[in-house]
Design a protein around this motif. Structure first.
Motif, mmCIF file in Angstrom:
data_model
loop_
_atom_site.group_PDB
_atom_site.id
_atom_site.type_symbol
_atom_site.label_atom_id
_atom_site.label_comp_id
_atom_site.label_asym_id
_atom_site.label_seq_id
_atom_site.Cartn_x
_atom_site.Cartn_y
_atom_site.Cartn_z
ATOM 1 N N LEU A 406 0.824 -1.213 0.000
ATOM 2 C CA LEU A 406 0.000 0.000 0.000
ATOM 3 C C LEU A 406 0.857 1.261 0.000
ATOM 4 N N LYS A 407 1.926 1.256 0.780
ATOM 5 C CA LYS A 407 2.834 2.410 0.807
ATOM 6 C C LYS A 407 3.502 2.606 -0.550
ATOM 7 N N TYR A 408 3.873 1.498 -1.180
ATOM 8 C CA TYR A 408 4.542 1.589 -2.492
ATOM 9 C C TYR A 408 3.586 2.162 -3.532
ATOM 10 N N ILE A 409 2.341 1.707 -3.482
ATOM 11 C CA ILE A 409 1.350 2.244 -4.425
ATOM 12 C C ILE A 409 1.124 3.731 -4.183
ATOM 13 N N ALA A 410 1.021 4.150 -2.902
ATOM 14 C CA ALA A 410 0.817 5.558 -2.574
ATOM 15 C C ALA A 410 1.962 6.426 -3.075
ATOM 16 N N ALA A 411 3.180 5.858 -3.083
ATOM 17 C CA ALA A 411 4.354 6.628 -3.502
ATOM 18 C C ALA A 411 4.550 6.620 -5.011
ATOM 19 N N ASN A 412 3.937 5.638 -5.728
ATOM 20 C CA ASN A 412 4.263 5.468 -7.153
ATOM 21 C C ASN A 412 3.048 5.425 -8.067
ATOM 22 N N TYR A 413 1.858 5.717 -7.561
ATOM 23 C CA TYR A 413 0.661 5.582 -8.401
ATOM 24 C C TYR A 413 0.669 6.525 -9.594
ATOM 25 N N ARG A 414 1.480 7.578 -9.539
ATOM 26 C CA ARG A 414 1.554 8.513 -10.674
ATOM 27 C C ARG A 414 2.326 7.935 -11.855
ATOM 28 N N ASN A 415 3.042 6.849 -11.618
ATOM 29 C CA ASN A 415 3.784 6.179 -12.689
ATOM 30 C C ASN A 415 2.796 5.400 -13.551
ATOM 31 N N VAL A 416 2.712 5.748 -14.824
ATOM 32 C CA VAL A 416 1.763 5.099 -15.741
ATOM 33 C C VAL A 416 2.009 3.594 -15.803
ATOM 34 N N ASP A 417 3.252 3.147 -15.624
ATOM 35 C CA ASP A 417 3.616 1.734 -15.762
ATOM 36 C C ASP A 417 3.444 0.921 -14.478
ATOM 37 N N LEU A 418 2.940 1.557 -13.413
ATOM 38 C CA LEU A 418 2.778 0.832 -12.149
ATOM 39 C C LEU A 418 1.786 -0.325 -12.330
ATOM 40 N N ASP A 419 2.229 -1.540 -11.971
ATOM 41 C CA ASP A 419 1.348 -2.713 -12.034
ATOM 42 C C ASP A 419 1.846 -3.770 -11.064
ATOM 43 N N LEU A 420 1.194 -4.928 -11.079
ATOM 44 C CA LEU A 420 1.543 -6.023 -10.180
ATOM 45 C C LEU A 420 2.988 -6.455 -10.366
ATOM 46 N N ARG A 421 3.423 -6.542 -11.628
ATOM 47 C CA ARG A 421 4.788 -6.992 -11.902
ATOM 48 C C ARG A 421 5.824 -6.070 -11.272
ATOM 49 N N MET A 422 5.661 -4.762 -11.412
ATOM 50 C CA MET A 422 6.612 -3.794 -10.856
ATOM 51 C C MET A 422 6.658 -3.901 -9.333
ATOM 52 N N ILE A 423 5.483 -4.063 -8.711
ATOM 53 C CA ILE A 423 5.428 -4.153 -7.245
ATOM 54 C C ILE A 423 6.071 -5.456 -6.771
ATOM 55 N N ALA A 424 5.800 -6.537 -7.473
ATOM 56 C CA ALA A 424 6.373 -7.835 -7.099
ATOM 57 C C ALA A 424 7.893 -7.809 -7.176
ATOM 58 N N GLU A 425 8.428 -7.151 -8.208
ATOM 59 C CA GLU A 425 9.880 -7.038 -8.327
ATOM 60 C C GLU A 425 10.449 -6.233 -7.157
ATOM 61 N N HIS A 426 9.759 -5.192 -6.797
ATOM 62 C CA HIS A 426 10.215 -4.379 -5.661
ATOM 63 C C HIS A 426 10.179 -5.181 -4.356
ATOM 64 N N MET A 427 9.167 -6.054 -4.196
ATOM 65 C CA MET A 427 9.014 -6.829 -2.970
ATOM 66 C C MET A 427 9.797 -8.146 -3.002
ATOM 67 N N HIS A 428 10.423 -8.441 -4.166
ATOM 68 C CA HIS A 428 11.172 -9.696 -4.351
ATOM 69 C C HIS A 428 10.277 -10.908 -4.139
ATOM 70 N N LEU A 429 9.082 -10.852 -4.711
ATOM 71 C CA LEU A 429 8.123 -11.951 -4.658
ATOM 72 C C LEU A 429 7.596 -12.228 -6.056
ATOM 73 N N SER A 430 7.041 -13.416 -6.230
ATOM 74 C CA SER A 430 6.426 -13.722 -7.523
ATOM 75 C C SER A 430 5.102 -12.978 -7.628
ATOM 76 N N THR A 431 4.695 -12.688 -8.860
ATOM 77 C CA THR A 431 3.436 -11.972 -9.056
ATOM 78 C C THR A 431 2.247 -12.787 -8.560
ATOM 79 N N ALA A 432 2.298 -14.103 -8.779
ATOM 80 C CA ALA A 432 1.180 -14.957 -8.366
ATOM 81 C C ALA A 432 1.043 -14.967 -6.845
ATOM 82 N N HIS A 433 2.172 -15.143 -6.145
ATOM 83 C CA HIS A 433 2.137 -15.211 -4.689
ATOM 84 C C HIS A 433 1.688 -13.878 -4.081
ATOM 85 N N LEU A 434 2.257 -12.776 -4.593
ATOM 86 C CA LEU A 434 1.908 -11.458 -4.055
ATOM 87 C C LEU A 434 0.444 -11.141 -4.327
ATOM 88 N N GLY A 435 -0.015 -11.470 -5.551
ATOM 89 C CA GLY A 435 -1.404 -11.196 -5.891
ATOM 90 C C GLY A 435 -2.375 -11.961 -5.025
#
Length: 503
Positions: A406-435
């Motif tokens: 939630l904090k990451y989304i609040a800080a980066n929601y203005r980025n047009v490319d923000l999606d599950l993949r970008m967040i998962a990479e930042h959290m060092h988790l797979s997209t399926a597990h994080l989702g």
């Protein structure tokens, strides 16, 4: 414009008043006098611009009347009438600067010519007076600015005093007058202030420091603190928008820089005393420097981390501490509160948009710097912290992992490319597990949460009426203004413009 006709002959007096269309000359008030004494009483009270007077009148002849008129109404234009064209009368008329000398029996054409000449003369004099007055005001304002500077050339200040007819050898007061209102433009009217002090027997010059603040130098033959205080009180009763601070008295021109500095220091008291409107500088009352405010920020970080729900009480507590100690200076308080704002709302556009829509604060840091009292700053900081606590409580129900998302989304929601993949990479988790984890805790997908988050911010920004739609689209992470408008209507059944109008 006013006209006085003085003549002991009723026929001449009444005839002249009724023989012309005086309106075409701009004359709308006509006074009649049957003798010199009556003419002097009227002229003293009414100050006529033009005086048409006979020379031979009872009680006070025209020449004596004219001499007295020069004292009582020096700006009046004189037109003499007489059937006695002797040399002495002519000499007297010339000495008295009569505009015209009309011989009796009177010809209306000559009177009309004399009136025309008087009106032209008045217009020229008024124009010259206006130019001189404007130049004098500029010189006086320059002088007032120079008198604040301790390094100024003293000989130059004396020269400007003489040029502007401001006394260079009296006693002085330096005072600050400012518009204290929080709302609106808060303009400080320097001309109004100068006129007030001059009307009350004090010569005054002033410098407009900015839209809200003026510095005035008042000249007096003696330092009468009681009279000054009384005039300050009367000024504040007449003009509710203003406050006044009074510096130390000055016995000479070169002491006025200190009077300015002390008036500025006295003005600082207003930050902590919203109810007072006049402030005096008294050296003995200055409190020793206090350093307790240095503990405020460490305490803020502790409350933010350990007890965020206590943030409102923390703000009230430190404001009460500042108010009790009358310390630190306003600039330091602003710096402390700017740091607290960065540590709470920061650049979180969702919180900033909430401040705009719920509290009418479009730019929180600008609003903070514009606050003139601690009371105003306290209300602002309570609003900031209320919005922050609300969001903090919403996030606190989730696990640490989801909170980080939630904090990451609040800080980066203005980025047009923000999606599950970008967040998962930042959290060092797979997209399926994080989702899966996110959906289990929040009941919604990350994609939907990002979309809802952006739309929530967009609604607040659209309702705020401060930004253009393409700017809002960019701030909220939409690829284009047209795509933003399409998504906005799908969400609200209204276009952004319609939503703004309805809000």
């Amino acid at each position: 414009m006013r006209l006085l006709i003085a003549d002991d002959d009723d026929y001449t007096r009444e005839g002249l008043s009724e023989s012309f269309d005086w309106d075409k000359y701009g004359i709308d008030e006509i006074y009649l006098a049957a003798d010199g004494a009556e003419a002097l009483r009227i002229a003293t009270a009414k100050k006529p611009e033009i005086v048409l007077t006979d020379i031979r009148m009872p009680k006070l002849n025209g020449i004596e009347f004219a001499k007295r008129l020069a004292e009582k109404s020096p700006d009046s234009q004189l037109l003499f009438m007489s059937g006695y064209m002797d040399v002495e009368y002519l000499k007297s008329a010339i000495k008295l600067s009569a505009v015209e000398y009309i011989e009796k029996p009177i010809k209306l054409s000559e009177v009309e010519r004399a009136i025309d000449k008087s009106i032209r003369s008045l217009a020229n004099k008024q124009q010259q007076t206006a130019v001189v007055k404007q130049k004098n005001e500029l010189v006086r304002q320059k002088l007032a600015g120079m008198l604040r500077d301790e390094h100024v050339d003293k000989a130059e200040t004396v020269r400007l005093c003489r040029e502007s007819y401001f006394p260079a050898d009296q006693r002085y007061w330096g005072i600050m007058i400012w518009n204290r209102l929080e709302a609106g433009d808060g303009y400080a009217d320097l001309q109004l202030m100068l006129q007030y002090w001059q009307d009350n027997g004090m010569q005054a010059i002033g410098d407009q420091l900015d839209r809200r603040h003026c510095f005035l130098v008042l000249a007096s033959d003696r330092h009468d603190a009681r009279k000054l205080s009384s005039l300050c009180d009367l000024f504040l009763k007449r003009y509710e928008a203003y406050s006044i601070s009074i510096g130390t008295a000055a016995n000479h021109l070169h002491e006025l820089p200190n009077a300015y500095k002390t008036a500025m220091r006295a003005m600082e008291q207003a930050f902590y005393s919203a109810d007072r409107r006049v402030f005096h500088y008294i050296e003995a009352d200055r409190m020793p420097e206090d350093h307790s405010h240095e503990k405020v920020l460490p305490e803020f970080y502790r409350v933010r981390m350990q007890s965020p729900e206590q943030m409102l009480d923390f703000i009230r507590s430190i404001c009460a501490q500042f108010r009790m100690k009358q310390s630190p200076a306003k600039e330091r308080v602003v710096t402390i509160f700017e740091t607290i704002i960065q540590g709470t709302t920061g650049h979180d556009q969702k919180q900033l948009a909430a401040l705009d829509s719920e509290y009418g604060i479009p730019d929180v840091e600008h609003y903070l710097r514009e606050c003139r009292t601690l009371d105003g700053m306290e209300q602002l900081m309570l609003a900031v912290c209320s919005v922050w606590i609300e969001q903090t409580q919403q996030v606190a129900q989730y696990s640490r992992l989801v909170q980080e998302v939630l904090k990451y989304i609040a800080a980066n929601y203005r980025n047009v490319d923000l999606d599950l993949r970008m967040i998962a990479e930042h959290m060092h988790l797979s997209t399926a597990h994080l989702g899966l984890l996110f959906k289990q805790e929040t009941g919604t997908t990350i994609k939907q949460y990002i979309s809802d988050y952006r739309m929530d911010v967009a609604k607040k920004l659209v309702a705020g009426e401060h930004l253009k739609m393409n700017t809002i689209a960019e701030l909220c992470g939409y690829a284009s203004a047209s795509y933003f408008a399409k998504v906005f209507k799908a969400s609200t059944d209204l276009s952004p413009i319609e939503y703004r109008r309805k809000s």
